[in-house]
Design an enzyme around this catalytic site. Structure first.
Site, PDB file in Angstrom:
ATOM      1  N   GLU A  80       0.850  -1.198   0.000  1.00 37.96           N
ATOM      2  CA  GLU A  80       0.000   0.000   0.000  1.00 37.96           C
ATOM      3  C   GLU A  80       0.881   1.241   0.000  1.00 37.96           C
ATOM      4  O   GLU A  80       2.101   1.144   0.185  1.00 37.96           O
ATOM      5  CB  GLU A  80      -0.931  -0.016   1.231  1.00 37.96           C
ATOM      6  CG  GLU A  80      -2.007  -1.085   1.113  1.00 37.96           C
ATOM      7  CD  GLU A  80      -2.899  -1.206   2.340  1.00 37.96           C
ATOM      8  OE1 GLU A  80      -2.707  -0.470   3.308  1.00 37.96           O
ATOM      9  OE2 GLU A  80      -3.792  -2.077   2.312  1.00 37.96           O
TER      10      GLU A  80
ATOM     11  N   HIS B  49      -9.024   9.478   2.926  1.00 39.39           N
ATOM     12  CA  HIS B  49      -8.609   8.367   2.062  1.00 39.39           C
ATOM     13  C   HIS B  49      -8.788   8.826   0.623  1.00 39.39           C
ATOM     14  O   HIS B  49      -9.840   9.367   0.264  1.00 39.39           O
ATOM     15  CB  HIS B  49      -9.452   7.126   2.337  1.00 39.39           C
ATOM     16  CG  HIS B  49      -8.829   5.874   1.790  1.00 39.39           C
ATOM     17  ND1 HIS B  49      -8.715   5.654   0.436  1.00 39.39           N
ATOM     18  CD2 HIS B  49      -8.266   4.806   2.400  1.00 39.39           C
ATOM     19  CE1 HIS B  49      -8.110   4.484   0.242  1.00 39.39           C
ATOM     20  NE2 HIS B  49      -7.815   3.952   1.419  1.00 39.39           N
TER      21      HIS B  49
ATOM     22  N   ARG C 119      -0.681   8.740   1.641  1.00 39.50           N
ATOM     23  CA  ARG C 119      -2.055   9.186   1.427  1.00 39.50           C
ATOM     24  C   ARG C 119      -2.264  10.682   1.367  1.00 39.50           C
ATOM     25  O   ARG C 119      -3.100  11.173   0.606  1.00 39.50           O
ATOM     26  CB  ARG C 119      -2.897   8.677   2.599  1.00 39.50           C
ATOM     27  CG  ARG C 119      -3.629   7.491   2.209  1.00 39.50           C
ATOM     28  CD  ARG C 119      -4.404   6.975   3.334  1.00 39.50           C
ATOM     29  NE  ARG C 119      -4.390   5.540   3.142  1.00 39.50           N
ATOM     30  CZ  ARG C 119      -4.896   4.685   3.980  1.00 39.50           C
ATOM     31  NH1 ARG C 119      -5.431   5.114   5.092  1.00 39.50           N
ATOM     32  NH2 ARG C 119      -4.850   3.416   3.715  1.00 39.50           N
TER      33      ARG C 119
ATOM     34  N   HIS D 113     -11.392   9.707   6.661  1.00 41.10           N
ATOM     35  CA  HIS D 113     -11.153   8.277   6.870  1.00 41.10           C
ATOM     36  C   HIS D 113     -10.623   7.949   8.262  1.00 41.10           C
ATOM     37  O   HIS D 113     -11.044   6.973   8.868  1.00 41.10           O
ATOM     38  CB  HIS D 113     -10.150   7.823   5.813  1.00 41.10           C
ATOM     39  CG  HIS D 113      -9.806   6.371   5.851  1.00 41.10           C
ATOM     40  ND1 HIS D 113     -10.737   5.385   5.639  1.00 41.10           N
ATOM     41  CD2 HIS D 113      -8.629   5.726   6.067  1.00 41.10           C
ATOM     42  CE1 HIS D 113     -10.150   4.195   5.713  1.00 41.10           C
ATOM     43  NE2 HIS D 113      -8.881   4.377   5.997  1.00 41.10           N
TER      44      HIS D 113
ATOM     45  N   ARG E 264      -0.853   9.036   9.062  1.00 41.70           N
ATOM     46  CA  ARG E 264      -0.723   7.601   9.334  1.00 41.70           C
ATOM     47  C   ARG E 264      -0.325   6.816   8.081  1.00 41.70           C
ATOM     48  O   ARG E 264      -0.879   7.022   7.004  1.00 41.70           O
ATOM     49  CB  ARG E 264      -2.062   7.059   9.838  1.00 41.70           C
ATOM     50  CG  ARG E 264      -2.078   5.557  10.049  1.00 41.70           C
ATOM     51  CD  ARG E 264      -3.425   5.123  10.565  1.00 41.70           C
ATOM     52  NE  ARG E 264      -4.461   5.312   9.579  1.00 41.70           N
ATOM     53  CZ  ARG E 264      -4.979   4.339   8.836  1.00 41.70           C
ATOM     54  NH1 ARG E 264      -4.548   3.097   8.978  1.00 41.70           N
ATOM     55  NH2 ARG E 264      -5.930   4.593   7.969  1.00 41.70           N
TER      56      ARG E 264
HETATM   57  P1  FAD Z   1     -13.823   0.868  16.286  1.00 40.80           P
HETATM   58  O1  FAD Z   1     -13.471  -0.376  15.633  1.00 40.80           O
HETATM   59  O2  FAD Z   1     -14.308   1.962  15.496  1.00 40.80           O
HETATM   60  O3  FAD Z   1     -14.773   0.580  17.510  1.00 40.80           O
HETATM   61  C1  FAD Z   1     -15.340   1.651  18.238  1.00 40.80           C
HETATM   62  C2  FAD Z   1     -16.341   1.097  19.224  1.00 40.80           C
HETATM   63  O4  FAD Z   1     -16.687   2.096  20.173  1.00 40.80           O
HETATM   64  C3  FAD Z   1     -17.653   0.633  18.611  1.00 40.80           C
HETATM   65  O5  FAD Z   1     -18.008  -0.575  19.213  1.00 40.80           O
HETATM   66  C4  FAD Z   1     -18.645   1.714  19.027  1.00 40.80           C
HETATM   67  O6  FAD Z   1     -19.963   1.271  19.161  1.00 40.80           O
HETATM   68  C5  FAD Z   1     -18.085   2.080  20.379  1.00 40.80           C
HETATM   69  N1  FAD Z   1     -18.513   3.402  20.842  1.00 40.80           N
HETATM   70  C6  FAD Z   1     -18.192   4.616  20.327  1.00 40.80           C
HETATM   71  N2  FAD Z   1     -18.796   5.577  21.041  1.00 40.80           N
HETATM   72  C7  FAD Z   1     -19.509   4.961  22.021  1.00 40.80           C
HETATM   73  C8  FAD Z   1     -20.354   5.417  23.050  1.00 40.80           C
HETATM   74  N3  FAD Z   1     -20.632   6.714  23.247  1.00 40.80           N
HETATM   75  N4  FAD Z   1     -20.927   4.493  23.864  1.00 40.80           N
HETATM   76  C9  FAD Z   1     -20.698   3.175  23.694  1.00 40.80           C
HETATM   77  N5  FAD Z   1     -19.907   2.683  22.718  1.00 40.80           N
HETATM   78  C10 FAD Z   1     -19.321   3.578  21.898  1.00 40.80           C
HETATM   79  N6  FAD Z   1      -6.864   0.306   9.327  1.00 40.80           N
HETATM   80  C11 FAD Z   1      -5.892  -0.571   9.011  1.00 40.80           C
HETATM   81  O7  FAD Z   1      -4.911  -0.718   9.754  1.00 40.80           O
HETATM   82  N7  FAD Z   1      -5.997  -1.339   7.884  1.00 40.80           N
HETATM   83  C12 FAD Z   1      -7.043  -1.231   7.021  1.00 40.80           C
HETATM   84  O8  FAD Z   1      -7.112  -1.942   6.034  1.00 40.80           O
HETATM   85  C13 FAD Z   1      -8.054  -0.290   7.315  1.00 40.80           C
HETATM   86  N8  FAD Z   1      -9.089  -0.131   6.478  1.00 40.80           N
HETATM   87  C14 FAD Z   1     -10.116   0.694   6.843  1.00 40.80           C
HETATM   88  C15 FAD Z   1     -11.238   0.791   6.023  1.00 40.80           C
HETATM   89  C16 FAD Z   1     -12.324   1.548   6.418  1.00 40.80           C
HETATM   90  C17 FAD Z   1     -13.525   1.639   5.516  1.00 40.80           C
HETATM   91  C18 FAD Z   1     -12.276   2.257   7.646  1.00 40.80           C
HETATM   92  C19 FAD Z   1     -13.449   3.082   8.085  1.00 40.80           C
HETATM   93  C20 FAD Z   1     -11.151   2.201   8.442  1.00 40.80           C
HETATM   94  C21 FAD Z   1     -10.061   1.430   8.055  1.00 40.80           C
HETATM   95  N9  FAD Z   1      -8.925   1.331   8.846  1.00 40.80           N
HETATM   96  C22 FAD Z   1      -7.937   0.450   8.515  1.00 40.80           C
HETATM   97  C23 FAD Z   1      -8.865   2.000  10.150  1.00 40.80           C
HETATM   98  C24 FAD Z   1      -9.222   0.988  11.247  1.00 40.80           C
HETATM   99  O9  FAD Z   1     -10.242   0.140  10.799  1.00 40.80           O
HETATM  100  C25 FAD Z   1      -9.682   1.684  12.518  1.00 40.80           C
HETATM  101  O10 FAD Z   1      -8.797   2.703  12.875  1.00 40.80           O
HETATM  102  C26 FAD Z   1      -9.764   0.692  13.672  1.00 40.80           C
HETATM  103  O11 FAD Z   1     -10.529  -0.406  13.300  1.00 40.80           O
HETATM  104  C27 FAD Z   1     -10.343   1.361  14.899  1.00 40.80           C
HETATM  105  O12 FAD Z   1     -10.546   0.381  15.873  1.00 40.80           O
HETATM  106  P2  FAD Z   1     -11.040   0.811  17.316  1.00 40.80           P
HETATM  107  O13 FAD Z   1     -11.122  -0.415  18.120  1.00 40.80           O
HETATM  108  O14 FAD Z   1     -10.213   1.923  17.804  1.00 40.80           O
HETATM  109  O15 FAD Z   1     -12.489   1.445  17.068  1.00 40.80           O
HETATM  110  C1  SIN Z   2      -7.327   0.658   2.737  1.00 42.98           C
HETATM  111  O1  SIN Z   2      -7.598  -0.536   2.644  1.00 42.98           O
HETATM  112  O2  SIN Z   2      -7.018   1.372   1.773  1.00 42.98           O
HETATM  113  C2  SIN Z   2      -7.369   1.272   4.074  1.00 42.98           C
HETATM  114  C3  SIN Z   2      -6.138   0.949   4.782  1.00 42.98           C
HETATM  115  C4  SIN Z   2      -6.000   1.819   5.982  1.00 42.98           C
HETATM  116  O3  SIN Z   2      -6.808   2.703   6.230  1.00 42.98           O
HETATM  117  O4  SIN Z   2      -5.013   1.637   6.687  1.00 42.98           O
END
Ligand code: FAD
Ligand code: SIN
Length: 533
Positions: free
Chosen positions: A115, A243, A291, A352, A387
């Site tokens: 990537e 993104h 990015r 993103h 990032r």
């Molecule tokens: P999340 O997985 O977002 O979980 C947040 C949680 O908090 C949820 O359960 C939500 O309900 C809860 N929550 C929030 N507010 C409250 C509240 N007030 N009360 C109760 N619960 C609450 N990263 C990579 O490294 N590789 C990738 O390929 C990649 N692709 C991506 C593609 C997309 C489309 C997106 C959107 C992101 C991508 N990312 C990627 C980024 C990555 O997915 C996220 O940064 C990561 O998953 C965040 O994880 P987290 O556990 O911090 O939060």
């Molecule tokens: C992607 O798959 O392009 C997202 C990867 C990332 O957000 O790290």
């Protein structure tokens, strides 16, 4: 309710932490709260994969460290980068043991994708639905743990601190302590207190602050807003990652489908409306530049040519090769009448990822005692000003692990506060007469953030954004005072706070660096530093 370990969020950070403390402390109670369904998280939508050094013949920790530092544009904390890159490999092995499956070559080695900003192929993935697979494996393992309770549809409103016991708490208070949270139980519609001696905030990102975003509707920055209200430290909020390639679908607002960067890693080419492969004009790494550079280049091409999107050209891929790695994207495009073997995919940048967040140290400790933060809501120092792709799932697991190590120390001596925590005050409030007061403010917020605080900023736009935010803040606080709390109202209030933090941080940064580009200060300063609010 009382619990030993309270986890807010059921994405990769929250679930990893919960599993680890539950395994290590089988006689302690672990409670996970999540505001909608258990798997509705940013994690579930991760496509490209998770970065990790797996092939030590070609790759090395040093190369991954250097790539992360280059993407971060001078603002990464080198010590943190080394921690994440080196410890990350162990965390990847753990999630594989918990059942997550990553694609393999016929000889059994992992298929490693590439990537933007990565000098080597090092992205483990599960086709183009890596996050879904990781979330599945984590939830399945959690379900087997008797001492974990996962409560869905439970909206956390605020962190409980000394403020709720009647003490004056300000930004200068040094010993702010977290005793638990107030929650709105969406099943009973009652506000409850959940007390705990240890709380992990894992509430994810804030993409919903913008009009177009790859993030699902849960990504409203609640955790950051709660910590700011509780007078905790927030860092580097101006670094919002756009993104480069969200699918352009006119009229779709809320969550835009992502076309993973791995498509460019496999050879996808960005073209403008004249069919020109324009990236060579912007960076020698062309379509695989970091990015921030690709998103700005696309933004510029769209502005020069007066278009709302550019194209991602995959017509040279064989259908077999494309569908093997990207079956989900293939099907999504086909459902819209786009046959990627014949048609180019219309794409545009979308909000993103939030690189900043709740400031944490190397053990995921926030400035508030007994409160940890991990995942996208945290600012660990890994990402700096931008990032590196696929580093966030890795960071979430590494810091969830470190939060676990720190929080189980002296676990037997930790006491949950028994003193009287008052009930939530709802006197004088009533149910809203009309939702339009909330929905219209939300539309205004998203528009102003996209138009004035997007990929390219300047002082005048930031000032305008600030003035409009002041008005939205004033009106929403007045509504909040007299209205019974609801997720919609609380999310709006949280998003206004997060938008304010983004604008304020952007105003404080008198330079252009990484994801923050201000045409009034086009150069990077020599004294680059973090902005803490
Ligand atoms: P999340 O997985 O977002 O979980 C947040 C949680 O908090 C949820 O359960 C939500 O309900 C809860 N929550 C929030 N507010 C409250 C509240 N007030 N009360 C109760 N619960 C609450 N990263 C990579 O490294 N590789 C990738 O390929 C990649 N692709 C991506 C593609 C997309 C489309 C997106 C959107 C992101 C991508 N990312 C990627 C980024 C990555 O997915 C996220 O940064 C990561 O998953 C965040 O994880 P987290 O556990 O911090 O939060
Ligand atoms: C992607 O798959 O392009 C997202 C990867 C990332 O957000 O790290």
């Amino acid at each position: 309710m009382k619990t030993d370990f309270l986890v807010i969020g059921s994405g990769i950070a929250g679930l990893t932490y919960a599993l680890k403390v539950a395994q290590d402390c089988p006689d302690k109670k672990v409670t996970i709260l999540t505001k909608t369904q258990s798997d509705e998280t940013n994690t579930k939508y991760a496509q490209g994969g998770i970065a990790g050094v797996m092939d030590f013949d070609k790759d090395s920790f040093n190369k991954h460290i250097e790539d992360t530092l280059i993407a971060g544009d001078g603002l990464c904390n080198r010590e943190v980068v080394e921690i994440v890159v080196k410890e990350g490999v162990e965390r990847i092995k753990e999630i594989i043991e918990w059942g997550a499956q990553f694609d393999k070559e016929p000889d059994g080695d992992f298929k490693l994708g590439k990537e933007g900003g990565h000098s080597e192929s090092r992205i483990l993935h599960h086709k183009d639905v890596t996050g879904k697979e990781m979330e599945r494996a984590l939830l399945a393992t959690i379900a087997k743990k008797k001492n974990i309770e996962l409560i869905t549809h439970c909206f956390v409103l605020d962190i409980i601190t000394q403020h709720h016991l009647g003490y004056l708490v300000t930004k200068s208070t040094t010993d702010i302590e977290c005793y638990g949270v107030y929650v709105l139980n969406l099943v009973t519609n009652k506000i409850e207190k959940i007390l705990s001696s240890t709380t992990l905030l894992a509430t994810g990102g804030n993409g919903q602050v913008y009009r177009t975003t790859t993030n699902p509707s849960i990504a409203t920055g609640d955790g950051v807003a709660m910590v700011y209200r509780a007078k905790g430290r927030i860092e580097n909020m101006e670094f919002i990652q756009f993104h480069p390639t969200a699918l352009y679908e006119p009229g779709v607002l809320g969550q835009n489908f992502l076309i993973t960067e791995a498509v460019r890693g496999d050879g996808g080419i960005l073209r403008n409306n004249k069919g020109e492969a324009f990236m060579a004009r912007y960076d020698e790494r062309k379509d695989l530049a970091p990015r921030d550079i690709v998103a700005r280049a696309i933004d510029n091409e769209m502005k020069i040519n007066g278009t709302e999107y550019v194209y991602l050209d995959c017509r040279h891929f064989s259908k077999e090769k494309f569908t093997e790695h990207f079956p989900n994207i293939y099907e999504k495009c086909l459902s819209l009448g786009i046959d990627i073997t014949k048609d180019m995919i219309p794409v545009a940048p979308a909000a993103h990822y939030s690189c900043g967040g709740v400031k944490t140290d190397e053990w995921a400790r926030t400035s508030i005692k007994n409160l940890y933060a991990a995942g996208e809501c945290a600012s660990t120092g890994l990402h700096g000003a931008n990032r590196l792709a696929s580093n966030s799932l890795l960071e979430a697991m590494v810091f969830a692990h470190r939060a676990y190590l720190d929080s189980v120390k002296n676990v037997e001596n930790k006491k949950t506060l028994i003193a009287e925590i008052p009930d939530w005050k709802a006197d004088g409030t009533s149910f809203p007469k009309e939702m339009i007061l909330i929905t219209q403010s939300l539309k205004e917020l998203k528009l102003l953030m996209s138009d004035y605080v997007g990929i390219v900023r300047n002082n005048e736009r930031l000032q305008r954004a600030n003035r409009r935010l002041d008005l939205l803040h004033e009106e929403t606080e007045a509504l909040y005072e007299k209205t019974a709390v609801s997720p919609q109202l609380c999310e709006l209030r949280n998003m206004i706070t997060v938008a304010y933090l983004i604008v304020k941080s952007a105003e404080f940064r008198h330079e252009s660096v990484g994801l923050h580009f201000n045409t009034d200060y086009p150069e990077k300063s020599d004294k680059i530093q973090n902005i803490v609010l």
